[in-house]
Design an enzyme around this catalytic site. Structure first.
Site, PDB file in Angstrom:
ATOM      1  N   SER A  93       0.848  -1.189   0.000  1.00 37.32           N
ATOM      2  CA  SER A  93       0.000   0.000   0.000  1.00 37.32           C
ATOM      3  C   SER A  93       0.894   1.253   0.000  1.00 37.32           C
ATOM      4  CB  SER A  93      -0.974  -0.032   1.181  1.00 37.32           C
ATOM      5  OG  SER A  93      -1.943   0.987   1.086  1.00 37.32           O
ATOM      6  N   HIS A 201      -8.205   1.011  -1.399  1.00 39.24           N
ATOM      7  CA  HIS A 201      -8.087   0.122  -2.551  1.00 39.24           C
ATOM      8  C   HIS A 201      -9.444  -0.374  -3.046  1.00 39.24           C
ATOM      9  CE1 HIS A 201      -3.935   0.461  -1.444  1.00 39.24           C
ATOM     10  NE2 HIS A 201      -4.176  -0.105  -0.276  1.00 39.24           N
TER      11      HIS A 201
END
Length: 313
Positions: A93, A201
């Site tokens: 991430s 996401h």
């Protein structure tokens, strides 16, 4: 010589006092946080070392705090000759930004400003309490996708393909809850809601990603000195423009972590060194590739253990 990759964790491993046990190396840590504090306009080191925890856990604070933790851990680790040079890097991430700093694609000041903005945009994209994330254990990737697809109302999607049998989902809270019920009915061993309100996401981050792209385009990047495997496509970028596009897409598309680790293995990597608090990525490694080793570096004791590992490897 063993081929290694440095990897950097994302949000979730932060804690007050997380970078205060570095002993003789503490000065390096403080210097990095001082640079970040100057760029951000507030004392980041004080928040990391003293809290309050609630403020440290705000996304716009957590991301620069964890970025600095990863960069500092990497800088200290690479001063030791026993630890081999990295052939590849990756970050989970926003951990990609830590990798970009360490690979000399992005300077520290620009990176902390970008991830602070990224955190603000993410937090403002969805009203408090409207979004959530959770982890599903014990189902294959296709079954998790199906559990999400079966939800009729709202948005829920697979967000992090972390390892076989471990996939995070994200979206509207009620939709995530329904997907978890679907997963249990399909035989999931366990489901774990995550202590976050931002559905990272997922498509709920699309608008935030477009705004972030404006900041990315006004920031100077170079091609990394060490190749980075990106989350969005589990591959290596070939231009600065592509890096920026991958960072934009990563915000609203799934993290393909397991595929990225498989690519590392295919390219000869046999050990990962996780730089930054916790052992989350180290723990995932053997679930993805059983013969791959993993070490974590986040304080003086773990550094000593890692140096010893490579001395005997």
């Amino acid at each position: 010589m063993t081929k290694i990759a440095f990897v950097f964790p994302g949000q979730g491993a932060q804690s007050v006092g997380m970078m205060t046990a570095w002993g003789d190396h503490q000065g390096i840590v403080k210097d990095i946080y001082a640079q970040a504090s100057d760029a951000l306009g507030y004392d980041l080191w004080q928040l990391v070392s003293e809290g309050p925890e609630a403020r440290l856990n705000q996304t716009e604070i957590t991301q620069p705090a964890m970025l600095c933790a990863g960069v500092a851990s990497w800088k200290i680790a690479t001063q030791h000759s026993e630890i081999p040079d990295a052939s590849l890097m990756a970050g989970h991430s926003f951990g990609e930004y830590s990798a970009l700093v360490c690979a000399q694609s992005l300077d520290l000041e620009s990176a902390v400003q970008l991830v602070a903005k990224r955190g603000r945009l993410m937090q403002s994209a969805v009203p408090p309490g409207a979004g959530s994330m959770a982890v599903i254990l014990g189902l294959d990737d296709e079954a998790v996708v199906e559990a999400c697809d079966q939800v009729q109302d709202g948005i829920v999607t697979a967000a992090n393909f972390n390892a076989p049998g471990q996939v995070a989902i994200a979206g509207h809270k009620a939709s995530v809850d329904q997907a978890l019920e679907n997963a249990k009915a399909m035989g999931a061993k366990r489901t774990l809601p995550l202590a976050v309100s931002v559905p990272s996401h997922s498509s709920l981050m699309q608008e935030a990603a477009d705004e972030l792209f404006e900041a990315l385009n006004s920031t100077h990047f170079s091609m990394p000195k060490i190749s980075i495997i990106h989350n969005q496509n589990a591959d290596i970028a070939h231009s600065v423009d592509q890096i920026k596009q991958l960072l934009r897409k990563q915000l609203y598309q799934p993290v393909l972590w397991a595929d990225g680790v498989r690519l590392m293995y295919a390219q000869g990597i046999r050990c990962l060194i996780e730089c930054g608090p916790g052992r989350v990525l180290s723990g995932l490694t053997r679930r993805i590739e059983k013969s791959m080793q993993a070490q974590a570096v986040f304080d003086a004791a773990s550094l000593e253990k890692t140096v010893q590992f490579f001395s005997e490897y």
